[in-house]
Design a protein around this motif. Structure first.
Motif, mmCIF file in Angstrom:
data_model
loop_
_atom_site.group_PDB
_atom_site.id
_atom_site.type_symbol
_atom_site.label_atom_id
_atom_site.label_comp_id
_atom_site.label_asym_id
_atom_site.label_seq_id
_atom_site.Cartn_x
_atom_site.Cartn_y
_atom_site.Cartn_z
ATOM 1 N N SER A 216 0.842 -1.143 -0.070
ATOM 2 C CA SER A 216 0.019 -0.156 0.060
ATOM 3 C C SER A 216 0.937 1.125 -0.073
ATOM 4 N N ILE A 217 0.652 2.179 -0.947
ATOM 5 C CA ILE A 217 1.394 3.315 -0.876
ATOM 6 C C ILE A 217 0.557 4.639 -0.723
ATOM 7 N N TYR A 218 1.133 5.361 0.093
ATOM 8 C CA TYR A 218 0.026 6.676 0.639
ATOM 9 C C TYR A 218 0.694 7.804 0.633
ATOM 10 N N ASP A 219 0.126 9.024 0.285
ATOM 11 C CA ASP A 219 0.475 10.316 0.431
ATOM 12 C C ASP A 219 1.262 10.768 1.507
ATOM 13 N N ALA A 220 2.278 11.268 1.411
ATOM 14 C CA ALA A 220 3.155 11.857 2.649
ATOM 15 C C ALA A 220 2.498 13.340 2.837
ATOM 16 N N VAL A 221 1.776 13.362 3.805
ATOM 17 C CA VAL A 221 1.481 14.616 4.321
ATOM 18 C C VAL A 221 2.393 15.417 5.316
ATOM 19 N N ASN A 222 2.921 16.669 4.702
ATOM 20 C CA ASN A 222 3.986 16.986 5.586
ATOM 21 C C ASN A 222 3.182 17.959 6.589
ATOM 22 N N GLN A 223 3.651 17.855 8.006
ATOM 23 C CA GLN A 223 2.960 18.301 9.053
ATOM 24 C C GLN A 223 3.894 19.313 9.689
ATOM 25 N N ALA A 224 4.786 19.605 9.250
ATOM 26 C CA ALA A 224 5.991 20.543 9.769
ATOM 27 C C ALA A 224 5.512 22.077 9.193
ATOM 28 N N GLN A 225 6.226 23.113 9.954
ATOM 29 C CA GLN A 225 6.038 24.321 9.410
ATOM 30 C C GLN A 225 6.916 24.492 8.279
ATOM 31 N N ILE A 226 6.773 25.558 7.585
ATOM 32 C CA ILE A 226 7.512 25.902 6.424
ATOM 33 C C ILE A 226 8.834 25.944 6.504
ATOM 34 N N ASP A 227 9.422 26.354 7.544
ATOM 35 C CA ASP A 227 10.869 26.700 7.926
ATOM 36 C C ASP A 227 11.505 25.731 8.611
ATOM 37 N N GLU A 228 10.835 24.319 8.677
ATOM 38 C CA GLU A 228 11.149 23.291 9.416
ATOM 39 C C GLU A 228 11.553 22.109 8.535
ATOM 40 N N MET A 229 12.297 20.994 8.907
ATOM 41 C CA MET A 229 12.648 19.898 8.161
ATOM 42 C C MET A 229 11.146 19.135 8.071
ATOM 43 N N PRO A 230 11.012 18.801 6.972
ATOM 44 C CA PRO A 230 9.450 18.047 6.623
ATOM 45 C C PRO A 230 9.156 16.911 7.637
ATOM 46 N N GLU A 231 7.910 16.711 7.994
ATOM 47 C CA GLU A 231 7.772 15.897 8.993
ATOM 48 C C GLU A 231 6.282 15.063 8.403
ATOM 49 N N TYR A 232 6.380 13.844 7.922
ATOM 50 C CA TYR A 232 5.624 13.148 7.332
ATOM 51 C C TYR A 232 4.607 12.258 8.059
ATOM 52 N N ARG A 233 3.313 12.323 7.727
ATOM 53 C CA ARG A 233 2.286 11.330 8.257
ATOM 54 C C ARG A 233 1.384 10.713 7.216
ATOM 55 N N LYS A 234 0.826 9.801 7.456
ATOM 56 C CA LYS A 234 0.336 8.968 6.444
ATOM 57 C C LYS A 234 -1.049 9.714 6.044
ATOM 58 N N GLY A 235 -0.970 9.984 4.816
ATOM 59 C CA GLY A 235 -2.090 10.434 4.220
ATOM 60 C C GLY A 235 -3.131 9.398 3.468
ATOM 61 N N PRO A 236 -4.015 10.035 2.412
ATOM 62 C CA PRO A 236 -4.833 8.953 1.874
ATOM 63 C C PRO A 236 -4.018 7.926 0.847
ATOM 64 N N ARG A 237 -4.641 6.748 0.930
ATOM 65 C CA ARG A 237 -3.908 5.667 0.225
ATOM 66 C C ARG A 237 -4.242 6.046 -1.231
ATOM 67 N N ARG A 238 -2.989 5.827 -2.111
ATOM 68 C CA ARG A 238 -3.047 6.184 -3.474
ATOM 69 C C ARG A 238 -3.011 4.933 -4.188
ATOM 70 N N TRP A 239 -2.374 3.910 -3.949
ATOM 71 C CA TRP A 239 -2.367 2.752 -4.653
ATOM 72 C C TRP A 239 -2.318 1.349 -3.602
ATOM 73 N N ARG A 240 -2.913 0.331 -3.948
ATOM 74 C CA ARG A 240 -2.893 -0.871 -3.370
ATOM 75 C C ARG A 240 -2.540 -1.824 -4.202
ATOM 76 N N LEU A 241 -1.301 -2.631 -4.192
ATOM 77 C CA LEU A 241 -0.789 -3.631 -5.112
ATOM 78 C C LEU A 241 -0.740 -5.097 -4.402
ATOM 79 N N GLN A 242 -1.051 -5.935 -5.340
ATOM 80 C CA GLN A 242 -0.824 -7.340 -4.910
ATOM 81 C C GLN A 242 0.404 -8.110 -5.797
ATOM 82 N N ARG A 243 1.193 -8.872 -5.160
ATOM 83 C CA ARG A 243 2.359 -9.582 -5.902
ATOM 84 C C ARG A 243 1.829 -11.129 -6.256
ATOM 85 N N HIS A 244 1.970 -11.531 -7.456
ATOM 86 C CA HIS A 244 1.673 -12.689 -7.673
ATOM 87 C C HIS A 244 2.647 -13.696 -7.855
#
Length: 244
Positions: A216-244
């Motif tokens: 499962s691949i999710y959007d990385a939502v940045n919750q840091a301030q603009i002058d801070e190092m990015p701090e990501y939290r899990k956003g909406p899922r963009r893809w779900r893949l299944q391996r065969h």
């Protein structure tokens, strides 16, 4: 008399062969970290548990040795000690000790990290490839190799292939990918695993979860301030893949 002359010569040759040390030269990768990540699915946890070093390159002829931890690369002077251990002298009076144990290269435990073991890769990266490339290619093949089908998200029903050299096919718009192994990308992702997807001239970070043969691949939502190092939290899922 002829037998008496030949026997000592034969014994001398055997002794000479036995005294020759095994050549430690070449590339060695942290296969234990790859195996743990592939079996459990949690990439960063595996790298932290079995790392931090991921690859060694030993060059006896140059008397040099270097390591990569997925973020940093350092090279030191190679010294073979009397007990056949290899001492690597780095800048700043810092040392690492390596030895051979059968077909494994052992990095001795230190006050910084525990003992680590390395093996020679089945297929090494090209000689001019960046440091750590052999480990990355082995990891990518084991961790994301095979045929994936998009079960949810853009391109649903399509086939996705993650190649060991960082190319990706079938994920709409994406041309290349890179798994986060260490450094700033790991600090920004916190408890999550992350990867980089390149879309033409632009790219961005994503968070992901691999549970067995489901990715499962999710959007990385940045919750840091603009002058801070990015701090990501899990956003909406963009893809779900299944391996065969």
């Amino acid at each position: 008399m002829r037998t008496i002359l030949i026997a000592p010569l034969f014994i001398w040759l055997l002794a000479g062969c036995a005294s020759q040390s095994v050549d430690p030269g070449g590339i060695w990768i942290n296969q234990a970290a790859i195996d743990a990540a592939s079996q459990d699915g949690h990439l960063r946890e595996a790298l932290l548990a079995y790392g931090p070093n991921l690859e060694w390159r030993i060059e006896p002829q140059r008397r040099r040795a270097s390591y990569s931890n997925g973020y940093e690369h350092d090279e030191g002077r190679l010294v073979r000690e009397a007990d056949e251990r290899l001492r690597i002298d780095f800048y700043g009076d810092y040392h690492e000790y390596l030895s051979l144990d059968g077909d494994q290269l052992v990095q001795a435990a230190s006050g910084t990290w525990p003992e680590q073991r390395f093996v020679q890769p089945t297929t090494a990266a090209a000689a001019h490839a960046p440091a750590g490339s052999s480990f990355e290619q082995a990891l990518y093949k084991a961790y994301l190799g095979g045929r994936w089908t998009i079960q949810h998200g853009p391109g649903q029903g399509g086939l996705v292939l993650f190649h060991a050299d960082g190319r990706v096919e079938g994920l709409p718009g994406a041309e290349r990918y890179a798994l986060c192994l260490a450094g700033d990308c790991a600090a920004m992702s916190g408890e999550y695993d992350s990867l980089w997807l390149q879309f033409g001239e632009q790219g961005q970070a994503w968070l992901f979860e691999r549970d067995g043969d489901r990715l499962s691949i999710y959007d990385a939502v940045n919750q840091a301030q603009i002058d801070e190092m990015p701090e990501y939290r899990k956003g909406p899922r963009r893809w779900r893949l299944q391996r065969h």
